[in-house]
Design an enzyme around this catalytic site. Sequence first.
Site, PDB file in Angstrom:
ATOM      1  CG  HIS A 397      50.416 105.931  47.573  1.00 15.74           C
ATOM      2  ND1 HIS A 397      50.819 104.346  46.801  1.00 15.74           N
ATOM      3  CD2 HIS A 397      50.943 106.984  46.948  1.00 15.74           C
ATOM      4  CE1 HIS A 397      51.850 104.787  46.912  1.00 15.74           C
ATOM      5  NE2 HIS A 397      52.453 105.407  46.928  1.00 15.74           N
ATOM      6  NE  ARG A 589      45.196  98.751  58.505  1.00 15.35           N
ATOM      7  CZ  ARG A 589      45.588  99.469  59.424  1.00 15.35           C
ATOM      8  NH1 ARG A 589      47.469  99.526  59.002  1.00 15.35           N
ATOM      9  NH2 ARG A 589      45.235 100.351  59.985  1.00 15.35           N
ATOM     10  CE  LYS A 594      42.065  98.684  52.669  1.00 13.15           C
ATOM     11  NZ  LYS A 594      42.572  98.468  51.217  1.00 13.15           N
ATOM     12  CB  THR A 696      50.443  95.825  46.522  1.00 16.07           C
ATOM     13  OG1 THR A 696      50.018  95.519  47.875  1.00 16.07           O
ATOM     14  CG2 THR A 696      50.717  96.481  45.501  1.00 16.07           C
ATOM     15  CE  LYS A 700      52.149  91.766  48.065  1.00 13.78           C
ATOM     16  NZ  LYS A 700      52.555  93.111  49.635  1.00 13.78           N
TER      17      LYS A 700
END
Length: 855
Positions: A397, A589, A594, A696, A700
Amino acid sequence: MKNPTVVALGNLELSPANQDWLPPTSFEKSNPKPTICELPTIRTDEQHLMVDFKNYYGYRLGRDQSCKSLHYAYEALSLAISDRIIDHWKKTYNAYKEQDCKRVSYLSMEFLMGRTLSNTMINLGITDVVLKAMYKLGLDLEELLEAEHDAGLGNGGLGRLATCFIDSCATLRLPVTGYGLRYEYGMFSQLIINGEQVEAPDRWLRDGNIWETERFEYRQIIKFGGRTKYFTDDQGVTRISWIDTHDVLAVPYDTPVPGFRNGVVNTLRLWKAVANEEFDFKEFNGRDYAEIVVEKNMAENITMVLYPNDASENGKELRLKQQYLFASATLQDVIATWIGRHGNDFSEFTAKNCFQLNDSHPSIAVAELMRLLIDIHGLSWDDAWNITQNTVAYTNHTLLPEALECWSVNLFKQLLPRLLEIIFEINARFLVEVSRRWPGDTERLTRMSLIKEGTDQQVRMAYLAIVGSYSVNGVAKLHTALLQKGLFRDFYEMWPEKFNNKTNGVTPRRWIASCNPGLADLITATIGDGWLTHLDRLKNLAPYADDSDFRQRWWQIKRHAKQCLIDYQKQQHDIELSLDALFDVQVKRIHEYKRQLLNVLHVIHLYDRIKRGDTENWTNRNVFIGGKAAPGYIIAKKTIKLINNVADVINNDPDVGDRLKLIFLSNYQVSAMEIICPGTDLSEQISTAGKEASGTGNMKFMMNGAVTIGTLDGANIEIRDEVGPENFFLFGMTVDQIEAYRQHYDPVALINQDPDLSRVFDLLEGGHFNRFEPGIFDDLIASLKNKQDIWMSIADFRSYVDTQKRVEAAFKDTEHWIRMSILNTAHSGKFSTDRTITEYNQDIWKLIPINLSDS
Ligand code: 26Q
């Protein structure tokens, strides 16, 4: 011989190994078919539900109208509903046993379940009847659902994925058992005090957990410490035993996992560490009795707390204990079931079992399976290795090298001496294979060795997982390709056939039906209800993007969800938000890769424009950012502080008004996402290309009609492929561009060249957001300006800001925006975990869906 009484009592299989633990019983002799095991059918109509509810509330829980806490009403309802699962649970279990089918054990150190009640009602198809029953009792179902505490036994994406997976496995009727750890404390609760993250313990079990059942009868003994002893058995074979160990019990707690309206109920089995109360009296040796009892109970610390790091390993001894207890208990459990049916004959074991490892966290299972097969069950090395290598499969992952777990050889030697011997032996044989294939290539041997040499030798857990398994998969197309080219290149060269891609997904039952019932109803009214299990049918919505009536209804639902998000954030902040503004959301997170900082730079730029009066054709925007930082990750914690300080300045500046608001959503968790994703217009997926394995949250948001602004990273690429480039806001450098640019990346020069960016830095460096806290953001600013900054936020700033401008123009054209929103949902079908799991099954597991009527 099996004990039929016990089988009938619990409908559960017992291995001979476990039978010693049974209490004495006389049922078998006196009454071979006890009628106590025949359960009466429970009806699920309003009347029966109300009666059961009242019985639980008044008798079992002993509450009445004077009780002020809704928690007990939630519990009474949950108990009534769980009664309606038990029979199916036993039937499913018996069907697997009788049909002796191939099974998968999904090993994950994390299951981020969130709340269970709403999802269970949806999967059983009883939401409407429960709603009515509660209404008749004067209760608001919504409020009861809110009373449930999140089960936060995970950090983020990986843990939530595991939970979506087991939902899909049950829905697809696949014999898959989830195995995990039952942490006493889940993911910490995040408080924001003076703009800073403060961690508070999450005692999620304080009020009990009605969904779980303790199954002490299936406990396993786990060894730690001690030493190994070689001996010759009665056949003259040299064998090894692991002795003088400190033993701990692993006790399983089972939670039912109902499929979507199909009568299948699978199991999630979580292990709790418990002191082994069987004292060896020699141990007392004159010591204080109480002291020894306390020492023994230290064992319970093993599953006390979930480690809150989600990207870098920390090498703590307790974590290795968690990993071993988890792997050993799970494998012993599966083997005990095997022996209960097949005795000591392991010839069919591979054909009937698969262990899917959710990342390398449980990869000690490779060595433990070898130990159990060889030392305990007497198989030869070659037979055991053949079984292991054809039974274990591994999912990776991450692309961040620092997230690959390594354990100090010294620690291993002390804690798990037998396991270390096995790992060394696996490595020795593996390196022989490598050197046969590439004679004389010593550098390759050093690179590929399971042991990283140096002053402190380390075991590379991901490599152990690759060598010990028959399948290695990444979680999005790009991620898998990058694993093959980069991180695992040598292994891909050696075993290309092991590698495969399985793009992630999310379950539409929770992520549309449960969290966005208004949208689900509109979809069902438009295209029928088949989409809940065949998500690709959402594409039948696409033509309705041109239907203005439909668009209006779609927008009403979106606005209602946006209002719910406004109400939700009101519990945290005293800020008025405009419903008409663009709802721009980044929740995940907090991590440098990110790039929440890039988002903040853009917000500061918008603020700067407002202050300069550059507001022609302005689009009002509410920016929401939420997420937890690993407690030891200083830069991530500082990022939270910066977001809160910037928010404070912007939200209190009368010049800004409705044009811009910045909200930090504290304590982001599964139940929060259930409110956030339906109310989002713009989904921020802005990681540095090549760093986010999949994502993910992006899926959503898409399912709930948000449009994405994103880089070509992880599953964003596949999202864009599905929805079409015209319905996706792409920006930023590609992986190749980023890698090529790294050598001459000069962020300071970029800042100087770009007036917008210069002004942003002037504000930041001038202390505009830290008037009374001088210097606190210096390290953040320095990290952005560093030529070595691997996340390269500054490189993508211009492209990000320009693309945000295009977003604003698109949002102004409401009808056009609604079309994009509808098309995003319509093209999200690929991202159902039903598709992901179907692929796992076709390529890796090869299970046959269970037919319950056959049993
Ligand atoms: C490691 C060592 C010690 C303690 C904890 C850990 C640890 C724990 C959790 C390391 C990593 C994690 C979780 C990683 C994770 O959630 N990865 C995400 O997985 C998602 C599902 O595949 C992807 O969508 C995300 O891209 C990926 O970041």
